[in-house]
Each structure stands twice: as structure tokens, then as C-alpha cells.
Design an enzyme around this catalytic site. Structure first.
Site, short mmCIF file in Angstrom:
data_model
loop_
_atom_site.label_atom_id
_atom_site.label_comp_id
_atom_site.label_asym_id
_atom_site.label_seq_id
_atom_site.Cartn_x
_atom_site.Cartn_y
_atom_site.Cartn_z
N TYR A 238 0.82 -1.23 0.00
CA TYR A 238 0.00 0.00 0.00
C TYR A 238 0.85 1.28 0.00
CZ TYR A 238 -2.88 -3.81 1.79
OH TYR A 238 -3.48 -5.03 1.97
N HIS A 239 1.95 1.26 -0.74
CA HIS A 239 2.84 2.42 -0.80
C HIS A 239 2.88 3.03 -2.20
CE1 HIS A 239 5.31 0.76 2.87
NE2 HIS A 239 4.09 1.15 3.19
N MET A 240 1.74 3.13 -2.87
CA MET A 240 1.73 3.67 -4.21
C MET A 240 2.22 5.13 -4.20
SD MET A 240 -1.07 1.91 -3.21
CE MET A 240 -1.70 0.26 -3.50
#
Length: 632
Positions: free
Chosen positions: A558-560
Site C-alpha cells: 500500500y505504498h503507491m
């Protein structure tokens, strides 16, 4: 009591279940004690996320009286947007409006140990990547599930709360890429400005503290195993060492999540110049006839009312790396050919949506001997619930296991002091629903899930996330259509670059070495073989096996980032200048992870807080140099 909704792993309690009266004889005091205890617990639970904690919804007032023109409108009350809005509203001369697509966070968001429970709910956008046949093959419909927060606090209200800044080389490289004032010496001040701790009287608002720790056997195993392989224990907060294993802090205070929605935005909720409209989804940015100046923004309130607001100075877009590019393209700023194909008039032909980066992670599972680690029984779990509700301490105030993170330079031919692999750990105790909760959240396919259940029936599991810090592969964001209700079209493009595969392979091999250390052998730790028929064609633990495993098990953490890149005019892929302004348009900036020219070497929430601080500084500097009534 309607507020009782901790999770399906915590018993639901109602006054019907516990009427406070026993069938046996009682003088009354016994029943009174029980009733008092129950009311105390229920009150403690309801106090975790009460309505008065959050900014009130200004939407009803707008419907009744209409909206004034605001100096600044911030789209998104997430990690960066909450910082920007709070800082700008510190100036009483400026009227600030925040448009947030969701509402107040639920109770589950506030309890560190059950953050996975918020996924697949109305507090999440529930996005999925496009199927590409090269990644996420072991998940539902062979697509990656990209959870994004939809509430006050944004994704900072559903994440694991780990606070990691990255390292100085990340930011020095940003400056070398043509972004002045973004070197480590520049951003470090913004990090410090935002910070508060339990031990500090800092004026900052971002709470960063240590988690409650449990399972000391896991702590010893990880630190000792790493030491056997030459990786030291170090203090991440000092920032002078970048390789080794460390205890990581998080956005938590007194056992409760501390998103910037709470610590920044809610802090200013009583300011008369700061308004927040909840359940407001921005649909289009409006410009003047020449297309050179932002004049306002259109949004949908409560899913059906179409409204708009005029802007006197600037619109700040803080909707994240998926929705910020989406709104820009819907408004005519983006790749010309793509917009024309969808019938969207092109205002600015910019590479919006390109340069998408993410930290691909490969989960590896170690089965542990349950006799070596003290397991919690049902009494312990009930004690944990009581301890948390009354004192906000105990296992529910932690995040699965001791919060230990490992940083590794996996390339033995390189003497670089900076890591290319990051390890996170999640402990799954036998006899609990922790494994099922994780598998439900990521939507693991049935066959693979069953092989993990089988391993979990016989022992504890330690899941180690092997995270690729500096991906060479990049993806992109596009639109499905010109309809704002459609989700963005997301191409992860994981494992596109062969170098990423080789780096991850080295990261896996390091864990195979950890398995052989005395510390891991003491716990009878053994890597679990999953049921993946295609990979079973190869010898277990061979390079080809792990390369196949990556395609099935690789997924997001979840580190876009990077989809609205900042950079100099000489960079054809840059959308923003170094002050975060959209090129060729006045009154429009972006402040979230999408501005990163290259992703940082760690969790992105801390750097996103810093980006919010920097954006607020730039805006204040620009507008304080001119009259308050002059357009920039």
C-alpha cells in the site's frame, strides 16, 4: 449498544446479553458491580472514536445557507491533506475548506491490532489493479487488492502506522533529479516540525511513539538471527545507520492510532475559518476561459447532490497517488491521446498517471514450534480486551508482533550503506483468527489459503514481508471512462524489470539463511511450502521456484507513489514544479505521495506528512509575499 463493533474476532456485547441481573439470589451489590463494569467497558469503547473528536460536517450548513468563496480548498482529508488544511488555517485571514469523500473513522480504525478489519468496508475505496498475468496470480481474480482509506485520516487511518522516514540518499537524489530544496537537509526540518512524542513537548502534531511489545521470543529470534548473519541492531530514529534490524515506532499515542486526521485536522476543528464537508467526492476542477487559472471545484455530496465551490487563491489536491491523477485527468489535465479517446477536452497535455511506483512485497511464512512461545488462551484474550478498553495497553495496542523491521543491502558486490530490501513481520498465533483475517483482507485464493491453514493448525506462523525498496518497474494510472463514479484504471506492472526479480530473489535467500541460524533453529522455525501447482514443477527453494512464487504471492504494501511527478522543465515526465504546482496552470498544487519523483526507502506515511508540511510552507511563502486580495 450500537457502538459495540470491535471486530468479528472480538465478542459483540449488548445489554441484552448482559442484563445485569442474575437468576440466583443476590442482595444487589453483586449485580451492581457487574452492571457498573459493563457500562464502564461500553463507555470506554464508545470513547475511541466519538463524533465530538472529529471536525463537524459543514455540508448541512452549505445546503441551508450556500457556500462562500474560499481562499483555499483541499481535496482529501488524508495524511497530507489534513496537514495542509490545518497549517493553512493557522492564518485567521484565510478561509479553508476541506472536501473529504468519507466520514469519521470507525472504532476499528483506532485500535492498532485490528487495522485489517477496516478493509472491504465503506471506509475503503476497494480498488483492484488490472489483471496482467505476471503478478498477484495467487489472489482473487488474479488481481491485486489496493486498499485506500475513505474517511478522515485517509489511508493513514487504515495502515499499520509504522513511521519510517526513508534515508538521506532518497531525498538528496530528489534534488539531483532537479528538485531544489528537497534534499535531506531541507526535508529534515519539515519532519521535525511535524513531530510530537510522549516524551516531548514539541509543537508538532504528528504523534510518533513506540508500540506495546509482546512475544519477546520473536524479538530475540529476529535480532539474534540477524546478528549471526552480520546485521547489527540499530536505532532507526537517529538516522545515521541504514542497514540492520531495528525497533520501529508508529503513529500511535497511548495505545490509539494517531492519523493526521486526528492530530492535525481535528486539532483545528474549532477554528471559524476551517470547514470540512464529509462524504464529498470531487468530480471536476473548473478553470477560467483561458484554462490558465483554477476558479473552483465541483463535487457530489452524499452520493447524489451535485455542488460546487469557488476558490479565490488555490486548490490543493491531496487525494493520493490513485485519485489525484484521476481527478486531474477528468478535468482535462493528462495524456492528450488518452483524454481525447474518452471525449475529455484537453486543457494541458501532461504525463499525469505515469511513473507509478510501489513497494512490491513477497510474503514468506515460517512455521514456529508452539511449545517454544507462550500462547494466549481465551482468558488471556478476554484480559486483552479489558486491558485495552480500560487502559489502551496490551496486545490490542500492538501490531501483531514486536514491531521489528530489517533493512538489507542484498547485493554482496555492493558496498552501499543504503538498503534495497526491507523486512516487516507479522506474528499469527495458533488458535486465533489472525491468519484468517489477513487472508480475508488480501483475498488469497482458496488452494493457497488451505495450505496455510494446515500449517497454522500445527503451530504458530511468522509472516515475513520481503519488500522491494527501489523498484525499477513502473506502472501507470488511467481512466476507465469520463464518468467520475468509475474507479481509476491501475496498471501495477510488478516484476516488469528483471532486476527487480533478482533483488527480491536475494531478499528471499537471506531469509533462507536466517532459517539456518541458531536463533531460528531454537524456535524450530521452518519455511512453509504453499500449494501452488505451477511452482511445484520446480524444486522447492530453487531460484526458479521462488521466481514462480513471486508471481503468485507478490502483492502491495500500500505504498503507491509517483503518479503526479515533480521535476524540472527538462524532465518531460514531470507534471509539477518543485513547489508542487501543476505546470502551466495557476492556483493548482498537489500534495501527497503522487509527487515523489522516486519512491522512498521505507513506509510512505511519514514522508507524506512531511510533504504536507512542505506544501503548506510553499503556499504560505507564496501568498505572504503578495496582497491577500491579489491572485497568484
Amino acid at each position: 449498544m450500537a457502538c459495540v463493533q470491535l471486530s468479528d474476532t472480538i465478542a459483540t456485547v449488548t445489554m441484552t446479553d448482559f442484563p445485569g441481573q442474575c437468576v440466583q439470589q443476590s442482595l444487589g451489590i453483586g449485580n451492581t458491580l457487574v452492571s457498573t463494569l459493563l457500562h464502564t467497558l461500553l463507555a470506554a469503547q464508545c470513547s475511541l472514536s466519538p463524533p465530538e473528536l472529529w471536525p463537524k460536517d459543514y455540508g448541512p450548513t452549505y445546503i441551508e445557507k450556500g457556500l462562500d468563496t474560499y481562499d483555499f480548498v483541499v481535496i482529501g482529508a488524508g495524511t497530507a491533506g489534513s496537514v495542509v488544511a490545518s497549517r493553512l488555517s493557522e492564518n485567521p485571514k484565510w478561509k479553508v475548506l476541506v472536501l473529504e469523500a468519507g466520514g469519521d473513522p470507525p472504532i476499528e480504525s483506532m485500535i492498532p491490532a485490528i487495522f485489517f478489519e477496516v478493509q472491504h468496508s465503506k471506509y475503503n475505496w476497494d480498488y483492484y489493479t488490472e489483471r496482467d498475468g505476471k503478478s498477484c496470480l495467487g489472489y482473487k481474480n488474479q488481481m491485486c487488492y489496493w486498499a485506500r482509506g475513505k474517511m478522515i485520516g485517509g489511508s493513514g487511518a487504515i495502515n499499520a502506522m509504522l513511521y519510517v522516514r526513508g534515508n538521506n540518499e532518497d531525498y538528496d537524489n530528489w534534488e539531483r533529479m532537479g528538485n531544489p530544496n528537497w534534499a535531506w537537509k531541507d526535508v529534515r526540518r519539515a519532519f521535525e516540525k511535524s513531530l510530537q512524542t510522549n516524551e516531548s513537548d514539541s509543537k508538532g502534531s504528528a504523534c510518533v511513539n513506540h508500540f506495546d511489545e509482546h512475544y519477546p521470543e520473536i524479538r530475540r529470534m529476529l535480532f539474534s538471527g540477524a546478528k549471526e548473519l552480520g546485521l547489527p541492531e540499530f536505532d532507526l530514529a537517529k538516522g545515521d545507520t541504514h542497514i540492520g534490524y531495528t525497533t520501529v515506532r508508529g503513529n500511535v499515542k497511548n495505545g490509539i492510532r494517531g492519523s493526521t486526521g486526528q492530530t492535525f485536522l481535528a486539532k483545528g476543528k474549532d477554528r471559524p475559518n476551517l470547514h470540512v464537508i464529509k462524504n464529498a467526492v470531487a468530480t471536476k476542477i473548473n478553470f477560467n476561459d483561458q484554462g490558465t487559472q483554477v476558479t473552483g471545484v465541483e463535487f457530489t455530496y452524499n452520493d447524489h447532490q451535485k455542488l460546487s465551490v469557488k476558490i479565490n487563491k488555490e486548490l490543493i489536491l491531496s487525494a493520493g497517488s490513485l485519485d489525484s491523477p484521476k481527478l486531474l485527468m477528468l478535468s482535462g489535465i493528462g495524456p492528450q491521446e488518452h483524454l481525447e479517446n474518452l471525449g475529455i477536452p484537453v486543457l494541458k497535455n501532461l504525463n499525469v498517471g505515469d511513473n507509478l511506483q510501489d513497494h512490491l512485497m513477497i510474503p514468506l511464512f515460517f512455521k514456529l514450534d508452539e511449545s517454544k512461545i507462550r500462547a494466549e488462551n481465551m482468558r488471556d484474550q478476554l484480559d486483552a480486551i479489558y486491558t485495552y478498553l480500560v487502559n489502551q495497553t496490551g496486545p490490542l495496542a500492538a501490531i501483531g508482533t514486536v514491531p521489528i523491521t530489517g533493512f538489507l543491502n542484498s547485493d554482496e558486490s555492493s558496498s552501499s550503506p543504503y538498503p534495497d530490501i526491507l523486512y516487516h513481520n507479522l506474528f499469527m498465533q495458533r488458535g486465533t483468527s489472525s491468519l484468517e483475517t489477513w487472508m480475508k483482507a488480501v483475498e488469497l485464493s482458496d488452494g493457497i489459503a488451505e495450505s496455510l491453514r494446515e500449517a497454522h493448525r500445527d503451530g504458530h506462523l511468522l509472516q515475513i514481508f520481503i519488500k522491494l525498496l527501489k523498484p525499477k518497474s513502473t506502472g501507470k494510472i488511467r481512466l476507465h471512462s469520463a464518468d467520475p463514479k468509475d474507479p481509476p484504471k491501475m496498471f501495477a506492472n510488478y516484476l516488469d524489470d528483471p532486476e527487480d526479480i533478482e533483488t527480491l530473489l536475494r531478499g528471499i535467500k537471506f531469509q533462507m539463511k536466517m532459517e539456518k541460524t541458531a536463533a531460528f533453529r531454537e524456535q524450530n522455525a521452518e519455511i512453509v511450502k504453499l500449494d501452488i501447482p505451477e511452482c511445484d514443477k520446480f524444486e522447492f527453494r530453487s531460484d526458479n521456484y521462488w521466481k514462480c512464487y513471486m508471481k503468485y504471492m507478490g502483492n502491495t504494501v500500500y505504498h503507491m507513489a509517483g503518479s503526479v511527478k515533480m521535476g524540472p522543465d527538462t524532465d518531460s515526465g514531470a507534471v509539477l514544479d518543485w513547489r508542487l504546482r501543476i505546470k502551466g496552470v495557476k492556483g493548482l498544487r498537489v500534495a501527497d505521495t503522487s509527487i515523489m519523483p522516486s519512491i522512498v526507502s521505507g513506509n510512505t506515511n511519514g514522508p507524506t506528512i512531511m510533504i504536507g508540511e512542505r506544501a503548506a510552507e510553499f503556499i504560505s511563502e507564496d501568498w505572504n509575499t503578495i496582497s491577500d486580495h491579489t491572485e497568484l
